[in-house]
Design a protein around this motif. Sequence first.
Motif, PDB file in Angstrom:
ATOM      1  N   LEU A  38       1.137  -1.520  -0.142  1.00  0.00           N
ATOM      2  CA  LEU A  38       0.418  -0.163  -0.108  1.00  0.00           C
ATOM      3  C   LEU A  38       0.974   1.396   0.191  1.00  0.00           C
ATOM      4  O   LEU A  38      -0.016   2.303   0.293  1.00  0.00           O
ATOM      5  CB  LEU A  38      -1.511  -0.197   1.122  1.00  0.00           C
ATOM      6  N   ARG A  39       1.837   1.490  -0.437  1.00  0.00           N
ATOM      7  CA  ARG A  39       2.876   2.617  -0.669  1.00  0.00           C
ATOM      8  C   ARG A  39       2.383   3.801  -1.446  1.00  0.00           C
ATOM      9  O   ARG A  39       2.521   5.048  -1.759  1.00  0.00           O
ATOM     10  CB  ARG A  39       4.246   1.794  -0.420  1.00  0.00           C
ATOM     11  N   GLN A  40       1.550   2.873  -1.863  1.00  0.00           N
ATOM     12  CA  GLN A  40       1.725   4.380  -3.091  1.00  0.00           C
ATOM     13  C   GLN A  40       0.049   4.595  -2.861  1.00  0.00           C
ATOM     14  O   GLN A  40      -0.841   5.527  -3.585  1.00  0.00           O
ATOM     15  CB  GLN A  40       1.717   3.656  -4.509  1.00  0.00           C
ATOM     16  N   ARG A  41      -0.738   4.716  -1.890  1.00  0.00           N
ATOM     17  CA  ARG A  41      -1.983   4.303  -1.057  1.00  0.00           C
ATOM     18  C   ARG A  41      -2.143   5.310  -0.198  1.00  0.00           C
ATOM     19  O   ARG A  41      -1.304   5.690   0.105  1.00  0.00           O
ATOM     20  CB  ARG A  41      -2.740   3.515  -1.071  1.00  0.00           C
ATOM     21  N   HIS A  42      -3.375   6.311  -0.013  1.00  0.00           N
ATOM     22  CA  HIS A  42      -3.408   7.207   0.671  1.00  0.00           C
ATOM     23  C   HIS A  42      -4.311   6.387   1.721  1.00  0.00           C
ATOM     24  O   HIS A  42      -5.225   5.970   0.925  1.00  0.00           O
ATOM     25  CB  HIS A  42      -3.903   8.151   0.033  1.00  0.00           C
TER      26      HIS A  42
ATOM     27  N   ALA B   4      -8.987   1.668   5.175  1.00  0.00           N
ATOM     28  CA  ALA B   4      -9.670   2.576   4.732  1.00  0.00           C
ATOM     29  C   ALA B   4      -8.795   3.608   3.142  1.00  0.00           C
ATOM     30  O   ALA B   4      -7.820   3.810   4.169  1.00  0.00           O
ATOM     31  CB  ALA B   4     -10.577   3.129   5.296  1.00  0.00           C
ATOM     32  N   ALA B   5      -8.651   3.255   2.269  1.00  0.00           N
ATOM     33  CA  ALA B   5      -7.929   3.540   1.579  1.00  0.00           C
ATOM     34  C   ALA B   5      -8.464   4.812   0.036  1.00  0.00           C
ATOM     35  O   ALA B   5      -9.862   4.193   0.084  1.00  0.00           O
ATOM     36  CB  ALA B   5      -7.011   2.460   0.392  1.00  0.00           C
ATOM     37  N   SER B   6      -8.109   4.966  -0.578  1.00  0.00           N
ATOM     38  CA  SER B   6      -7.976   5.959  -1.506  1.00  0.00           C
ATOM     39  C   SER B   6      -8.921   5.524  -2.828  1.00  0.00           C
ATOM     40  O   SER B   6      -9.317   5.437  -3.188  1.00  0.00           O
ATOM     41  CB  SER B   6      -7.099   6.290  -2.157  1.00  0.00           C
ATOM     42  N   ASP B   7      -8.461   3.820  -2.881  1.00  0.00           N
ATOM     43  CA  ASP B   7      -9.202   3.131  -4.147  1.00  0.00           C
ATOM     44  C   ASP B   7      -9.965   1.637  -3.723  1.00  0.00           C
ATOM     45  O   ASP B   7     -10.096   0.754  -3.989  1.00  0.00           O
ATOM     46  CB  ASP B   7      -7.969   2.519  -5.350  1.00  0.00           C
ATOM     47  N   GLY B   8     -10.246   1.585  -1.978  1.00  0.00           N
ATOM     48  CA  GLY B   8     -10.923   0.457  -1.623  1.00  0.00           C
ATOM     49  C   GLY B   8     -10.876   0.171  -0.340  1.00  0.00           C
ATOM     50  O   GLY B   8     -10.226   1.157   0.737  1.00  0.00           O
ATOM     51  N   LEU B   9     -11.176  -0.436   0.460  1.00  0.00           N
ATOM     52  CA  LEU B   9     -11.473  -0.968   1.782  1.00  0.00           C
ATOM     53  C   LEU B   9      -9.803  -2.427   1.423  1.00  0.00           C
ATOM     54  O   LEU B   9     -10.513  -3.060   0.456  1.00  0.00           O
ATOM     55  CB  LEU B   9     -12.673  -1.638   2.603  1.00  0.00           C
ATOM     56  N   TYR B  10      -9.424  -3.029   2.201  1.00  0.00           N
ATOM     57  CA  TYR B  10      -8.836  -3.380   2.472  1.00  0.00           C
ATOM     58  C   TYR B  10      -8.175  -4.083   3.559  1.00  0.00           C
ATOM     59  O   TYR B  10      -8.246  -3.682   4.464  1.00  0.00           O
ATOM     60  CB  TYR B  10      -6.689  -2.585   2.261  1.00  0.00           C
ATOM     61  N   ARG B  11      -8.153  -5.805   4.102  1.00  0.00           N
ATOM     62  CA  ARG B  11      -8.402  -6.703   4.340  1.00  0.00           C
ATOM     63  C   ARG B  11      -6.833  -7.038   4.758  1.00  0.00           C
ATOM     64  O   ARG B  11      -6.794  -8.224   3.726  1.00  0.00           O
ATOM     65  CB  ARG B  11      -9.261  -7.503   4.265  1.00  0.00           C
ATOM     66  N   TYR B  12      -5.940  -7.292   5.753  1.00  0.00           N
ATOM     67  CA  TYR B  12      -4.733  -7.932   5.835  1.00  0.00           C
ATOM     68  C   TYR B  12      -4.953  -8.345   7.321  1.00  0.00           C
ATOM     69  O   TYR B  12      -4.752  -8.167   8.094  1.00  0.00           O
ATOM     70  CB  TYR B  12      -3.950  -6.656   6.117  1.00  0.00           C
TER      71      TYR B  12
END
Length: 320
Positions: free
Chosen positions: A68-72, A87-95
């Motif tokens: 996610l380095r290139q994400r907000h 919560a990111a600028s291009d979707g929701l991520y689950r880790y």
Amino acid sequence: MSRKAGNLAKGRGPHRRRGCGLAAAAGLALGVAALPGRRDDAPPNLAGVSIESLQRGQVSSLLEETGLRQRHVLDIAFEEDGTVWLAASDGLYRYDGNGVQRLAEPEGLPSAFVRAVCWTRERQLWVGTDRGAGVYDGRRFDFTRAAGRLAGPSVRRIRETADGALWFCCDRWPDASVHGGLTRLDAQGWTSYTRTNAASLDHTMDLFRDSRGRVFALTQSGLLEKRGEQWFSPLIEAGLEGPGETFWSMAEVPGQGLMANTFTGVFRFDEQRQRWVHLRQSFPTILTVASTREGEFLGIGLGAKDSGAFKRWNGEEFVV
């Protein structure tokens, strides 16, 4: 689950609580710095962090591992088992420590611009976007429950308070033509507070409930306190707040009082003297205020010299 993800959930990383709107962890666990020039800055909230763990370098970056380095990354929440939601600028991520899953429009999001995420005590996952808020059932998002009930369409933060209420903080970003406000969901249903209740609620940044049950709205143009069903400005009442102050974060140390910060300074409510004081600072100094599990106020530095520095409150000022 990897040891790294588990450590985050158990308090060996930036935050040990289940939580809603844990924006700080987005800046700390992931190494994502807030951008002071943006209206959607996500000021950190470090309640529960051990300052010793920070000084020993026990805060690690997951940017490379999550890709996610290139994400907000705008917000973060944890489940009890350590699963991380971003919560990111291009979707929701689950880790989960082993891999990353991205959720977006195909899973029912009305917009991939996810601004807020909250894992509740009822084990529900709420998300806020620039087009409303909804619940994820493990397969798809349902935005019908909140449709038409929010004070505004762009949900910047979702907070769950100790009384079990969910608060949806709505602002006027990125579309300044929409209106904002604050909406509460509790056992009695939905209640919204808008500019008709207080003009500054039209751009609500965040919400804070202290240990005495007092509810504060942090807005783009002032700090408000809820008394009954009305909103008042405690700082204006104290003769301290000027026009146009944007409030980014708030913290409490029981027995010592409250702190709330703007880019011009930190406002402190002295519990002993029962009054607010304004601690002015030269810009930029403190990006956010927080409290540690050891009962200390903590500030995070802002600017070329102090960016990311953890500062301890010594009773008079923040020091490294």
